[in-house]
Enzyme design. Structure first.
Site, PDB file in Angstrom:
ATOM      1  N   ARG A 214      -0.847   2.083   7.946  1.00 25.70           N
ATOM      2  CA  ARG A 214      -0.928   0.824   8.600  1.00 25.70           C
ATOM      3  C   ARG A 214       0.196   0.607   9.436  1.00 25.70           C
ATOM      4  O   ARG A 214       0.083  -0.489  10.271  1.00 25.70           O
ATOM      5  CB  ARG A 214      -1.384  -0.267   7.789  1.00 25.70           C
ATOM      6  N   ASN A 215       1.189   1.330   9.590  1.00 24.60           N
ATOM      7  CA  ASN A 215       2.176   1.317  10.368  1.00 24.60           C
ATOM      8  C   ASN A 215       2.460   2.721  11.027  1.00 24.60           C
ATOM      9  O   ASN A 215       1.713   3.684  10.738  1.00 24.60           O
ATOM     10  CB  ASN A 215       3.565   0.965   9.605  1.00 24.60           C
TER      11      ASN A 215
END
Lengths: 425, 425
Positions: A214-215
């Site tokens: 998610r990063n």
């Protein structure tokens, strides 16, 4: 011949999405139904139910499933599930339709699904608190004793979300009418479980790992991924393309950065860059289990779980999301138990003495030998255009991220504000 | 709680080694038996039968097992086994005792074991050739058509060994009376399957990998090993300490070099440096299977198989020892099938662009970016005291090996000559 892991629940891919004539007919029927506005989170859940990502779920959960999952990770029939998938409405809304009635679930004017309401159950503040205790309280410092509630209600996004839910949960099977803008906005990246399974089979993969992202994907993620590439048939690099917190890097930038990384540092045939339409639930260890559960539906049998997977503040032990895989109940029935196994990796970094990437399991050197940079510090350095320490990232990827941060003040500010208002889709 | 893989064959550790009073009594009985001198290879086999390394074997194999294994990797009862474990004697020797008689198996004046002769079967040159065809012919260039026999009889040490066997194989259960000098000469390194299992359990390991070594451990081996450390509970670094070819580096030097490597580049708790008493059979892919089979007895469930594992010349495809694991028969009975799984790793090297170790599965760069050095070239550089290319090895290990090579002309020459005469023990 590829022999992929079966979808979770032993019933194949359970897909509620309608197509063609059936879709048109249901859309017409939906026009006559009571409309209920749902949250961004529910939209993600619905799409997952639509495409089989939440197999064997057929809709939102009733009280027995909700309770069993909170208490012991099991639905009423004994099937493993880690996090309640529930739909909340106001008391007034709940009173506006009968049990047995069909309703339309809408968001921003679009009918996402229809639902046959099998059950309504009230969620008092005590119920929500109980759910939060079970689902979000971990073994980290901020989860200890009274500390948890002192901090969680203000700082734990998962707890905040559940506590903000409306007073009644409604349950029942759904028919999904829309995948939102995912198929067009993330063409080639938004893949359904049926699609990833077909790709795996085409490549003759049967032992498949997934990397949750998610990063942006930095060298530590690259290292996790490459360990899996070395020992598995292939890896699904699987980014969250649902909603994030304001300030996080948008999905398109992240997905492009992964493409750049693959182009320059991977053997393309061994990885697939894809996204899934869920929002973060911020459930720490239980979210790690959820990641493994829906990955099984995508055809993945090894879930990479690193340090502080899906972590939130200091609510969880750094390896709690790994350990929980050994604590969940096993019925012995492969149709009910989670089949996707964790691939547990320790804290990773570049080490000068090791002369490469390493982890606390493989490197016996000192802090001074290691290149360690927190995501927070990295974001700061990127947004300030500062130099990133050597060996931390890949220059091509960092350049791409700098470009994004550079453009932020000009054209992205508007977008960020939209995101801050609660939805980036 | 550790849950190690069961020993192969479903009968626990089958150990023929006698101790205490039973040992003394059998030694006395052996004094009255016909003595048969056995090969160095048979000595290794006997010790493995003694300590449970060859579970479920109880002795040397009869014709039905020999045939089944050559043909289809299965003993007469369907149990998987990859390489015949047979004992050859001359016709005259075979005629000197009866079927049903007990004989003593000796080497260099030491009674290694007693054996009840259940069966004698002649091995014509045609039989030996057939065994070689089945066991040693692979898919490499030198195994093609007529080429195989043209080259193998002069250049394939496994084929040479089988073709040089005496005319009769004798079969029957053994009682093992000696572990040779292994327990004293390799104290702490020579570990029995019961000992490694106890160590794994003490460390709470259940998912254990093994690294097979018969050469010094360089960075490629280190990389294989570290991949396994990252994803398993621990790794058994398992060196052949039986007989090698003349010119190979002696076991004590190799084992010391591994200790130095572990000391400087590993987290000690995650690896165990040990040795096993077998000779090389040079059976390529089938030897890879044998490595996995006896490792299962040591408590290992993942066998690292790299490029050209147990390779000989160009007789085998570079990844044939990996592929064969997918071709062996499966009965579905865990007691009969091989449970130890291959952990397949591609060709590995240091890559400047990757900025670390990589393999053909993870690195998409060019030959010029990679540091590749053959074992042969390395041995040459070490023995000439030349500089080793950067990133290829670990300085502490290379220094130790240089020391050995430096001392070679002085004191080791005599030892090497002894080794060249066929036995280094």
């Amino acid at each position: 011949m590829a022999n992929l892991v079966e979808p979770h629940g032993g019933k194949g891919l359970v897909c509620a999405l309608l197509h063609g004539g059936a879709l048109e007919a249901e859309q017409e029927r939906a026009a006559g139904m009571k409309q209920i506005e749902v949250s961004a989170r529910a939209k993600g859940d619905l799409i997952m139910m639509g495409i089989g990502g939440f197999s064997p779920l057929t809709g939102f959960m009733g009280k027995a499933d909700w309770k069993g999952i909170c208490e012991n990770f099991q639905m009423a029939d004994g099937t493993f599930w880690p996090v309640p998938i529930t739909l909340d409405v106001t008391k007034a809304e709940a009173d506006s339709f009968k049990t047995g009635e069909e309703i339309a679930l809408v968001r921003n004017g679009v009918v996402l699904a229809t639902m046959k309401v099998d059950e309504k159950f009230e969620m008092s503040d005590a119920d929500k608190k109980w759910e939060c205790e079970k689902v979000f309280r971990g073994e980290g410092e901020e989860s200890q004793g009274d500390t948890f509630w002192k901090i969680a209600e203000e700082d734990h996004p998962g707890v905040i979300m559940v506590m903000a839910q409306k007073e009644v949960n409604i349950a029942g099977p759904v028919k999904v009418l829309s995948e939102g803008t995912y198929p067009t906005e993330y063409k080639g990246v938004y893949l359904t479980p049926a699609e990833t399974r077909a790709m795996f089979e085409e490549r003759n993969w049967s032992n498949v790992a997934a990397l949750q992202l998610r990063n942006p994907m930095h060298r530590s993620h690259e290292y996790l991924c490459k360990i899996a590439v070395e020992v598995c048939d292939g890896v699904l690099i699987h980014s969250l393309i649902g909603n994030l917190k304001p300030g996080d890097i948008p999905a398109d930038t992240r997905v492009q950065a992964i493409d750049i990384l693959i182009e320059n540092y991977f053997v393309k045939d061994n990885v697939i860059n894809a996204g899934y339409p869920l929002d973060m639930r911020y459930a720490g260890p239980r979210e790690g289990l959820l990641h493994a559960t829906f990955r099984q539906n995508y055809g993945v049998n090894n879930m990479l779980i690193g340090r502080d997977h899906a972590g939130v503040g200091d609510f969880y032990g750094l390896f709690e999301a790994q350990e929980i895989f050994d604590k969940i109940p096993q019925t012995g029935d492969t149709g009910k138990d989670l089949q996707c196994r964790p691939m547990k990796i320790d804290w990773t970094f570049y080490c000068h003495k090791c002369d490469g990437m390493a982890s606390l399991r493989t490197c016996n050197h000192t802090k001074d030998d290691r290149v360690i940079l927190s995501g927070t510090k990295l974001r700061k350095a990127l947004s300030e255009g500062a130099e990133i320490v050597d060996h931390f990232g890949r220059i091509e990827v960092l350049d791409h991220l700098k470009l994004y941060y550079g453009s932020l003040t000009e054209k992205v500010e508007v977008k960020m504000q939209a995101a801050a208002s609660g939805e980036s889709m």
